[in-house]
Design an enzyme around this catalytic site. Structure first.
Site, short mmCIF file in Angstrom:
data_model
loop_
_atom_site.label_atom_id
_atom_site.label_comp_id
_atom_site.label_asym_id
_atom_site.label_seq_id
_atom_site.Cartn_x
_atom_site.Cartn_y
_atom_site.Cartn_z
N SER A 243 68.99 53.77 24.81
CA SER A 243 70.10 53.97 23.87
C SER A 243 70.53 55.47 23.73
O SER A 243 69.75 56.50 23.68
CB SER A 243 69.44 53.71 22.40
OG SER A 243 70.18 54.32 21.19
N HIS B 168 72.63 51.08 25.95
CA HIS B 168 73.03 50.80 24.25
C HIS B 168 73.68 51.82 23.82
O HIS B 168 73.18 52.82 23.75
CB HIS B 168 71.50 50.45 23.88
CG HIS B 168 71.44 50.10 22.49
ND1 HIS B 168 71.65 48.63 22.09
CD2 HIS B 168 71.35 50.56 21.20
CE1 HIS B 168 71.72 48.36 20.68
NE2 HIS B 168 71.33 49.68 20.24
N ASP C 99 75.38 53.16 20.11
CA ASP C 99 75.13 52.66 18.68
C ASP C 99 76.38 53.19 18.11
O ASP C 99 76.74 54.28 17.95
CB ASP C 99 74.03 53.30 18.25
CG ASP C 99 72.69 52.73 18.47
OD1 ASP C 99 72.62 51.49 18.49
OD2 ASP C 99 71.81 53.20 18.92
N MET D 78 78.08 53.87 14.42
CA MET D 78 77.92 53.79 13.15
C MET D 78 79.09 54.35 12.27
O MET D 78 79.92 55.22 12.73
CB MET D 78 76.85 54.72 12.66
CG MET D 78 75.40 54.50 13.52
SD MET D 78 74.06 55.30 13.07
CE MET D 78 72.99 54.96 14.50
N HIS E 157 76.36 48.08 19.96
CA HIS E 157 75.90 47.83 18.73
C HIS E 157 76.72 48.28 17.73
O HIS E 157 76.57 49.64 17.27
CB HIS E 157 74.30 48.56 18.69
CG HIS E 157 73.56 47.99 17.53
ND1 HIS E 157 72.17 48.58 17.12
CD2 HIS E 157 73.80 47.35 16.56
CE1 HIS E 157 71.93 48.30 16.12
NE2 HIS E 157 72.79 47.23 15.34
N MET F 53 77.25 49.12 13.95
CA MET F 53 76.66 49.06 12.70
C MET F 53 77.97 49.67 11.85
O MET F 53 78.06 50.61 11.39
CB MET F 53 75.77 50.14 12.64
CG MET F 53 74.40 49.69 13.17
SD MET F 53 73.10 50.91 13.72
CE MET F 53 73.75 51.37 15.37
N MET G 74 66.41 43.71 14.48
CA MET G 74 66.16 45.28 14.12
C MET G 74 64.74 45.39 13.83
O MET G 74 64.26 44.65 12.90
CB MET G 74 67.11 45.78 12.96
CG MET G 74 68.50 46.03 13.60
SD MET G 74 68.73 47.26 14.90
CE MET G 74 68.15 48.48 14.19
N ASP H 59 65.20 46.49 18.79
CA ASP H 59 65.84 47.83 18.59
C ASP H 59 65.09 48.76 17.45
O ASP H 59 65.14 48.21 16.33
CB ASP H 59 67.32 47.59 18.38
CG ASP H 59 68.09 49.24 18.26
OD1 ASP H 59 67.31 50.08 18.69
OD2 ASP H 59 69.27 49.04 18.04
C1 DX5 Z 1 69.01 52.75 15.09
C2 DX5 Z 1 69.73 52.33 16.52
C3 DX5 Z 1 69.00 52.39 17.51
C4 DX5 Z 1 68.32 53.61 17.89
C5 DX5 Z 1 67.05 53.41 18.23
O1 DX5 Z 1 69.95 52.45 14.24
O2 DX5 Z 1 70.36 51.08 16.61
O3 DX5 Z 1 69.61 51.77 18.65
O4 DX5 Z 1 68.78 54.47 18.74
O5 DX5 Z 1 66.32 54.83 18.53
P1 DX5 Z 1 64.58 54.76 18.82
O6 DX5 Z 1 64.44 54.12 20.01
O7 DX5 Z 1 64.28 56.32 18.88
O8 DX5 Z 1 64.03 54.26 17.72
ZN ZN Z 2 70.96 50.09 18.29
#
Ligand code: DX5
Ligand code: ZN
Length: 213
Positions: A9, A33, A35, A37, A64, A66, A136, A170
């Protein structure tokens, strides 16, 4: 059981040199991956589709979202930016089937995600439509949180229901928790801190892979 895949990620990578960061891990990563947000579904805001478009990699981009109620045109931007798979959140969408159908119509893999407190029952009706489910294992929004082990019960139930489905986990994934999730039935492992937080990223990935043998 489907193939084991590792998805570093980039939330934990150095974005000022993202292509160099990715180059280091892409040989050993099936997916990268990403993310996204929006500051609404989760408090932080991260990168946008324009940034994703600048990523150069041979690995597949696993987006991903969010994001609260992503529209077709919003999703389209990530498709144009090279998404291989796009995950939406059950909790963020009034009717997730709309987003899932739009993603699939564009021949991109569609996935649905549930937060740790969301029951699997909420997404059972979508299991025949999606290519992957993201369970999650932390509250979405931040890297570096502790793995919530109760989420593995959902992975176990899901694997029984869908022997061939990609099940992604994740949050808080390291060699030890990856093994716990693997034994429950997960086959796609997202890891931020435990890869990009380390000096030797390749060694970090290999350590996770070793734990999954
Ligand atoms: C959190 C993200 C993850 C994040 C995980 O909301 O969706 O993808 O990068 O990070 P680690 O591996 O540090 O928990
Ligand atoms: Zn993620």
């Amino acid at each position: 059981m489907p193939k084991t895949k590792i998805a570093p990620s980039i939330l934990s990578a150095d974005l000022s040199k993202i292509n160099r960061e990715i180059k280091e891990v892409e040989k050993f990563a099936d997916l990268i991956h990403v993310d996204i947000m929006d500051g609404i579904f989760v408090p932080p805001v991260t990168i946008d589709a324009k940034f994703v478009k600048t990523i150069r990699t041979k690995a597949h981009l696993d987006i991903h979202l969010m994001v609260h109620e992503p529209s077709n045109s919003y999703i389209q931007k990530f498709i144009d930016a090279g998404a291989y798979s796009i995950t939406i959140h059950e909790e963020a969408c009034k009717e997730p089937a709309r987003q899932i159908n739009f993603i699939k119509k564009n021949r991109v893999k569609a996935a649905i995600s549930i937060k740790p407190k969301t029951s699997l029952d909420k997404i059972k009706k979508y299991l025949g439509m999606v290519d992957m489910v993201l369970v999650m294992t932390v509250e979405p929004g931040w890297a570096g949180q502790k793995f919530i082990s109760s989420a593995t019960a959902k992975v176990m139930e899901l694997r029984k229901l869908k022997p061939n489905l990609d099940i992604e986990v994740d949050g808080g994934i390291n060699p030890y928790t990856a093994r716990v999730a693997f034994e429950a039935g997960a086959n796609v492992f997202v890891a931020g801190t435990s890869i990009f937080g380390k000096k030797d990223r390749v060694a970090a990935i290999k350590e996770i892979l070793r734990a999954l043998k």
